[in-house]
Design a protein around this motif. Structure first.
Motif, short mmCIF file in Angstrom:
data_model
loop_
_atom_site.label_atom_id
_atom_site.label_comp_id
_atom_site.label_asym_id
_atom_site.label_seq_id
_atom_site.Cartn_x
_atom_site.Cartn_y
_atom_site.Cartn_z
N ASN A 59 0.86 -1.15 -0.08
CA ASN A 59 0.21 -0.07 0.16
C ASN A 59 0.79 1.24 0.15
O ASN A 59 0.27 2.20 -0.16
CB ASN A 59 -0.84 -0.07 1.28
CG ASN A 59 -1.92 -1.10 1.21
OD1 ASN A 59 -2.67 -1.27 0.08
ND2 ASN A 59 -1.97 -2.04 2.19
N ARG A 60 2.03 1.21 0.22
CA ARG A 60 2.95 2.51 0.73
C ARG A 60 4.09 2.39 -0.43
O ARG A 60 4.99 3.45 -0.31
CB ARG A 60 3.64 2.21 1.98
CG ARG A 60 2.53 2.44 3.28
CD ARG A 60 3.16 2.11 4.59
NE ARG A 60 2.08 1.71 5.20
CZ ARG A 60 1.44 2.59 6.22
NH1 ARG A 60 2.10 3.61 6.47
NH2 ARG A 60 0.24 2.28 6.86
N TYR A 61 3.88 1.85 -1.55
CA TYR A 61 5.09 1.90 -2.49
C TYR A 61 5.28 3.13 -3.02
O TYR A 61 6.51 3.59 -3.29
CB TYR A 61 4.76 0.90 -3.56
CG TYR A 61 3.55 1.32 -4.40
CD1 TYR A 61 3.89 2.14 -5.67
CD2 TYR A 61 2.50 0.92 -4.39
CE1 TYR A 61 2.73 2.68 -6.43
CE2 TYR A 61 1.16 1.02 -5.03
CZ TYR A 61 1.33 1.90 -5.94
OH TYR A 61 0.16 2.25 -6.85
N ASP A 62 4.20 3.96 -3.27
CA ASP A 62 4.36 5.45 -3.90
C ASP A 62 5.41 6.16 -2.94
O ASP A 62 6.29 6.88 -3.27
CB ASP A 62 3.18 6.08 -4.10
CG ASP A 62 3.45 6.98 -5.28
OD1 ASP A 62 3.98 6.69 -6.01
OD2 ASP A 62 2.44 7.86 -5.24
N ARG A 102 1.02 0.13 -11.93
CA ARG A 102 0.86 1.33 -11.11
C ARG A 102 2.45 1.47 -10.15
O ARG A 102 3.01 2.63 -10.39
CB ARG A 102 -0.07 1.26 -10.23
CG ARG A 102 -1.35 1.66 -10.89
CD ARG A 102 -2.65 2.10 -9.90
NE ARG A 102 -2.95 1.08 -8.79
CZ ARG A 102 -3.53 0.02 -9.05
NH1 ARG A 102 -4.35 -0.02 -9.98
NH2 ARG A 102 -3.86 -0.88 -8.02
N VAL A 103 2.86 0.39 -9.84
CA VAL A 103 4.35 0.26 -8.99
C VAL A 103 5.28 0.94 -10.06
O VAL A 103 6.15 1.77 -9.84
CB VAL A 103 4.22 -1.11 -8.56
CG1 VAL A 103 5.94 -1.26 -8.26
CG2 VAL A 103 3.61 -1.46 -7.35
N ILE A 104 5.29 0.26 -11.07
CA ILE A 104 6.30 0.57 -12.45
C ILE A 104 6.20 2.19 -12.77
O ILE A 104 7.05 2.91 -12.79
CB ILE A 104 6.13 -0.22 -13.50
CG1 ILE A 104 6.65 -1.67 -13.08
CG2 ILE A 104 7.20 0.21 -14.79
CD1 ILE A 104 6.20 -2.78 -13.78
N ARG A 109 8.15 7.95 -12.21
CA ARG A 109 7.79 9.30 -11.69
C ARG A 109 8.76 9.65 -10.98
O ARG A 109 9.19 10.81 -10.90
CB ARG A 109 6.50 9.12 -11.33
CG ARG A 109 5.49 10.41 -11.20
CD ARG A 109 4.28 10.53 -10.67
NE ARG A 109 3.83 9.49 -9.51
CZ ARG A 109 3.14 8.22 -9.69
NH1 ARG A 109 2.76 8.06 -11.01
NH2 ARG A 109 2.73 7.70 -8.42
N ASN A 110 9.44 8.71 -9.95
CA ASN A 110 10.42 9.26 -9.31
C ASN A 110 11.66 8.91 -9.67
O ASN A 110 12.65 8.97 -8.84
CB ASN A 110 10.17 8.42 -7.94
CG ASN A 110 8.98 8.66 -6.97
OD1 ASN A 110 9.04 9.82 -6.50
ND2 ASN A 110 8.17 7.97 -6.93
N PHE A 115 14.39 -2.37 -11.91
CA PHE A 115 14.76 -3.62 -12.17
C PHE A 115 13.55 -4.64 -11.50
O PHE A 115 13.42 -4.55 -10.25
CB PHE A 115 15.93 -3.86 -11.47
CG PHE A 115 17.49 -3.32 -12.12
CD1 PHE A 115 17.36 -1.58 -12.23
CD2 PHE A 115 18.37 -4.13 -12.73
CE1 PHE A 115 18.48 -1.21 -12.69
CE2 PHE A 115 19.24 -3.53 -13.18
CZ PHE A 115 19.45 -2.06 -13.70
N MET A 116 13.11 -5.33 -12.46
CA MET A 116 11.86 -6.03 -11.92
C MET A 116 12.25 -7.71 -11.76
O MET A 116 12.50 -8.31 -12.93
CB MET A 116 10.78 -5.96 -12.85
CG MET A 116 9.57 -6.87 -12.57
SD MET A 116 8.22 -6.47 -13.63
CE MET A 116 8.58 -7.24 -15.13
#
Ligand code: IFM
Length: 426
Positions: A59-62, A102-104, A109-110, A115-116
């Protein structure tokens, strides 16, 4: 010669990737459909506690990525969870794929190069029930999963499988990881399946996402012989744990372990090799081949590992020489509650990376393990590798001084001795 904290400025090549590495199961929380969750809850396994909410990274990845970007990182190794994406055989969760998309997006964005990692220790429960990595269907199952991912989740770098040797050794030969098989004979077939699965994922990505650079992530201790009589055994252990993977990456052929098996077309088109380095392993034939414990007085970590940055030079050079591929340090870090020890560890290990580059290893990036204290498998939350502490009741993140030290290195693309001294003194 021992590698100490540098007294001169050490710069890294332009475009060097700087960041940290993490894994889905260790950070996300609530991974209840995986074999690891089942293992943590099964009475009698060596787990000291369950992963539970982990550090709620799902939930906090962003905000986590925002924090890492603010700490100077320009890359990040993250994992996706097979058990969420394919909860039942062939049944694909669109919601899980959307989540990782969304994680990617958030990583981009950051300004963190993604690297997945496709597989990092945990698998869906149904895959484990079919026999896991020892099953005849394992390679086809992994290929199907990789194809689903390749069609939907676009990234510049893909790590197929994390430390397959550790799963083969601890989970199948031993009893410390799921499935806890404890059968020596399984090491060979499981290794074969891992190498073939890597090859299958490479094929699939080359077809659906040709722009992605794809590689395998290996656990690479420096295997040393305690004495002359142990050299043969050391060579054998090294070959079984690392050599077969290096060979397969270079030649595209898995040669088996002295049996007749030969498997062609595996891994030969990989774009890089990932090196995870923590320590050396000293093999002594007189100790029935068991690795020696560090000598009294040696510097060690919470895991009991000896701190030997010199061996990092050896494994980086070997990875490049034996595979002919560019190398990324996909993990290197220390479990410690002494943050000064972490600062010293980072300074000395990065000096080793520079030395390996100077001696011919094509190393293109360094990812510290790990960004935040998290779930360290059977050791639960008792081992603290993170640059950032996490309060397990509020999930509040608090960067440690070593996070600021590492940030200075990432931003400067160099280690500055004055900066290093200031962190060691404060
Ligand atoms: O936490 C692990 C990771 O999952 C794989 N490599 C070693 C790390 C530290 O033990």
């Amino acid at each position: 010669m021992t590698i100490e904290v540098p007294t001169e400025r050490i710069a890294f090549p332009d475009g060097f990737a700087w960041g940290s590495a993490a894994c889905a199961h260790q950070t996300e929380g609530g991974n209840w459909n995986s074999d690891w969750w089942e293992w943590e809850h099964r009475p009698g396994t060596p787990c000291i506690e369950v992963s539970g909410d982990a550090i709620d990274h799902y939930n906090r990845y962003d905000s986590d990525f925002e924090l890492l970007a603010s700490l100077g990182h320009n890359a990040h190794r993250f994992g996706i969870e097979w058990a969420r994406i394919e909860p039942e055989p062939g049944e694909i969760s669109k919601a899980a794929l959307d989540h990782y998309a969304r994680v990617i997006e958030s990583l981009h964005r950051n300004n963190l190069t993604p690297f997945m990692t496709l597989h990092h220790f945990s698998s869906p429960r149904w895959f484990a029930a079919e026999g896991g990595w020892a099953s005849e269907t394992a390679v086809d199952r992994f290929r199907r999963f990789a194809e689903v991912v390749a069609k939907r989740l676009e990234v510049p770098f893909v790590c197929t499988i994390n430390e397959p040797q550790i799963v083969a050794q601890i989970g199948y030969q031993g009893t410390g990881f799921p499935p806890g098989a404890g059968e020596n004979y399984l090491f060979g077939p499981v290794t074969r399946n891992f190498i073939a699965s890597h090859g299958a994922a490479v094929e699939v990505f080359k077809e659906h996402q040709p722009s992605a650079q794809i590689g395998l992530v290996l656990a690479t201790a420096d295997y040393q012989a305690a004495n002359e009589e142990s050299v043969k055994l050391r060579d054998r252990v090294h070959h079984r744990m690392v050599g077969v993977y290096h060979d397969a990456l270079r030649t595209g052929v898995f040669t088996g372990f002295g049996d007749d098996e030969e498997l062609r077309g595996v891994g030969g088109t990989s774009d890089f090799v990932g090196v995870n380095y923590y320590t050396r392993t000293v093999i002594d034939v007189n100790e029935r081949g068991n690795a020696q414990m560090p000598k009294p007085g040696a510097e060690t970590t919470q895991m009991g590992y000896e701190v030997v940055p010199e061996c990092f030079v050896t494994v980086l050079k070997l990875a490049h020489e034996k595979t002919g591929l560019p190398v990324y340090v996909t993990e290197n870090g220390i479990g410690t509650d002494d943050d000064h020890q972490r600062v010293r560890f980072i300074a000395r290990h990065l000096t080793a990376v520079r030395q390996a580059i100077d001696e011919g290893a094509d190393v293109r990036g360094y990812m510290y393990w790990c960004p935040m204290d998290n779930f360290e498998w059977t050791f639960g939350f008792s081992r603290t590798f993170g640059l950032i502490a996490v309060d397990r009741t509020t999930f509040e993140r608090t960067p440690k001084p070593s996070a600021s030290y590492f940030a200075e290195i990432c931003r400067a693309n160099a280690i500055d001795p004055v900066v290093t001294a200031s962190y060691l003194e404060s």
